[in-house]
Design a protein around this motif. Structure first.
Motif, PDB file in Angstrom:
ATOM      1  N   ASP A   1      10.308   7.514 -12.034  1.00 49.75           N
ATOM      2  CA  ASP A   1      10.467   6.094 -13.375  1.00 49.75           C
ATOM      3  C   ASP A   1       9.717   5.840 -14.120  1.00 49.75           C
ATOM      4  O   ASP A   1       9.571   5.007 -15.111  1.00 49.75           O
ATOM      5  CB  ASP A   1      11.201   5.005 -12.786  1.00 49.75           C
ATOM      6  CG  ASP A   1      12.694   5.751 -11.863  1.00 49.75           C
ATOM      7  OD1 ASP A   1      12.916   6.751 -11.664  1.00 49.75           O
ATOM      8  OD2 ASP A   1      13.551   4.550 -11.866  1.00 49.75           O
TER       9      ASP A   1
ATOM     10  N   HIS B   1      14.735   9.846 -15.161  1.00 51.44           N
ATOM     11  CA  HIS B   1      15.563   9.644 -15.620  1.00 51.44           C
ATOM     12  C   HIS B   1      15.453  10.271 -17.016  1.00 51.44           C
ATOM     13  O   HIS B   1      15.711   9.322 -18.667  1.00 51.44           O
ATOM     14  CB  HIS B   1      15.522   7.968 -16.506  1.00 51.44           C
ATOM     15  CG  HIS B   1      15.855   7.538 -14.798  1.00 51.44           C
ATOM     16  ND1 HIS B   1      17.212   7.254 -14.040  1.00 51.44           N
ATOM     17  CD2 HIS B   1      14.690   6.514 -13.441  1.00 51.44           C
ATOM     18  CE1 HIS B   1      16.757   6.912 -13.185  1.00 51.44           C
ATOM     19  NE2 HIS B   1      15.849   5.850 -12.692  1.00 51.44           N
TER      20      HIS B   1
ATOM     21  N   ASP C   1      18.775   3.373  -7.277  1.00 50.37           N
ATOM     22  CA  ASP C   1      19.206   5.300  -8.080  1.00 50.37           C
ATOM     23  C   ASP C   1      18.829   6.319  -7.502  1.00 50.37           C
ATOM     24  O   ASP C   1      18.505   7.116  -7.446  1.00 50.37           O
ATOM     25  CB  ASP C   1      19.898   4.434  -9.500  1.00 50.37           C
ATOM     26  CG  ASP C   1      18.015   3.903  -9.944  1.00 50.37           C
ATOM     27  OD1 ASP C   1      17.759   3.166  -9.399  1.00 50.37           O
ATOM     28  OD2 ASP C   1      17.805   4.960 -10.999  1.00 50.37           O
ATOM     29  N   HIS C   2      17.832   5.581  -6.410  1.00 55.34           N
ATOM     30  CA  HIS C   2      17.136   6.523  -6.074  1.00 55.34           C
ATOM     31  C   HIS C   2      17.012   7.346  -4.106  1.00 55.34           C
ATOM     32  O   HIS C   2      17.571   7.595  -3.636  1.00 55.34           O
ATOM     33  CB  HIS C   2      15.473   6.215  -5.510  1.00 55.34           C
ATOM     34  CG  HIS C   2      14.892   6.555  -7.187  1.00 55.34           C
ATOM     35  ND1 HIS C   2      14.337   7.610  -8.721  1.00 55.34           N
ATOM     36  CD2 HIS C   2      15.382   4.929  -8.312  1.00 55.34           C
ATOM     37  CE1 HIS C   2      14.288   7.013  -9.303  1.00 55.34           C
ATOM     38  NE2 HIS C   2      15.187   5.509  -9.666  1.00 55.34           N
TER      39      HIS C   2
HETATM   40 ZN   LIG Z   1      15.430   4.459 -10.969  1.00 48.59          ZN
END
Ligand SMILES: [Zn+2]
Length: 296
Positions: free
Chosen positions: A239, A286, A150-151
């Motif tokens: 994160d 996030h 997700d990065h």
């Molecule tokens: Zn993440």
């Protein structure tokens, strides 16, 4: 009433600019219920802009189309040891957990922090950039916090690089970990190698490794080479938290994604304290709303 550890020290930034396009979802208003210390973006879920100083602009680029929440069970910990505590602190059963990338415009350069999950998987980063008139070719520097998908998912389209002109910076510790992780690291290695000579691995001990005076700081625990980035008042916290509304009430609570929970808790507590003392603007990948907390 939930208690926010940081009380009035933290406020989410007011938004100067809002725009939303990708996915057509126009509202993700979320309150963290923490004594109104956070005013979350109620009007748009796409792009927001804050001024870091008189000339440096930070954009939040929300990668998910609308509101994104994760279930409480993500935070139960090993053998569900924290399940009762999590349920007590998060009675709604889920926690707001957006996916953000951040674009900083500094000294005439465009610096992108992380790339989200990628267009093919529904990521909105490119649409968000387009909505502020920025093309992928315009990105001068790409700074990666860690190699979870997700990065780095937005770095490639098929086998082609999405940001052809960007000098890409990654922590060498993170690279080394995924390079020796076999199948689990295959996608990350393919992605990194596609950037060829544009990819730069840096050491956390080299304070001059990054452009524009940006400093990287090791925040181990989430991954072995999890990096935070600091530029002036800005601290990109990557994160450090995955469900802020829950974790701000108890920093010992970890998402299943924290690979080394003991280290992750230490890093979380240290850097939230550091940012509070230094009165930094925190940008979290996030975090709810526009992902930005201002320590005053
Ligand atoms: Zn993440």
């Amino acid at each position: 009433m939930k208690k926010n550890f940081f009380g009035s020290m933290i406020a989410i930034a007011a938004m100067a600019v809002c725009a939303t396009s990708c996915g057509g979802n126009s509202s993700n208003a979320e309150s963290n219920g923490a004594d109104s210390t956070i005013v979350v973006n109620a009007k748009c879920d796409g792009v927001s802009e804050v001024l870091l100083d008189s000339v440096t602009v930070l954009y939040t680029l929300q990668d998910n189309a609308g509101e994104h929440r994760v279930p409480n069970s993500l935070f139960y910990g090993a053998d569900n040891k924290d399940s009762a505590r999590v349920e007590e602190l998060s009675p709604s059963g889920s926690v707001a957990s957006s996916i953000h990338c951040f674009l900083m415009e500094k000294e005439g350069k465009k610096v992108l922090f992380d790339t989200g999950i990628g267009e093919k998987a529904g990521g909105c980063l490119l649409a968000r950039l387009d909505s502020i008139g920025v093309a992928p070719d315009d990105i001068d520097y790409l700074l990666i916090t860690h190699f979870h998908n997700d990065h780095i998912g937005g770095m490639l389209r098929g086998d082609s690089v999405v940001f052809p002109n960007a000098e890409v910076y990654v922590p060498e510790v993170e690279y080394a970990y995924w390079a020796k992780s076999g199948e689990k690291g295959e996608n990350a290695m393919k992605t990194m190698k596609a950037y060829g000579d544009k990819l730069h691995q840096f050491s956390f001990t080299d304070s001059t490794a990054l452009p524009l005076g940006i400093k990287a700081m090791a925040a181990m625990g989430h991954t072995p080479g999890h990096a935070l980035y600091m530029s002036g008042r800005l601290l990109v916290i990557a994160d450090l938290v995955h469900g802020y509304d829950l974790q701000v009430q108890d920093m010992n609570i970890c998402p299943a994604y924290d690979m080394n929970p003991v280290q992750a808790v230490e890093s979380r507590k240290f850097f939230f304290g550091f940012a509070e003392r230094k009165k930094l603007v925190m940008a979290g990948m996030h975090m709810p709303g526009n992902g930005i907390l201002i320590n005053k």
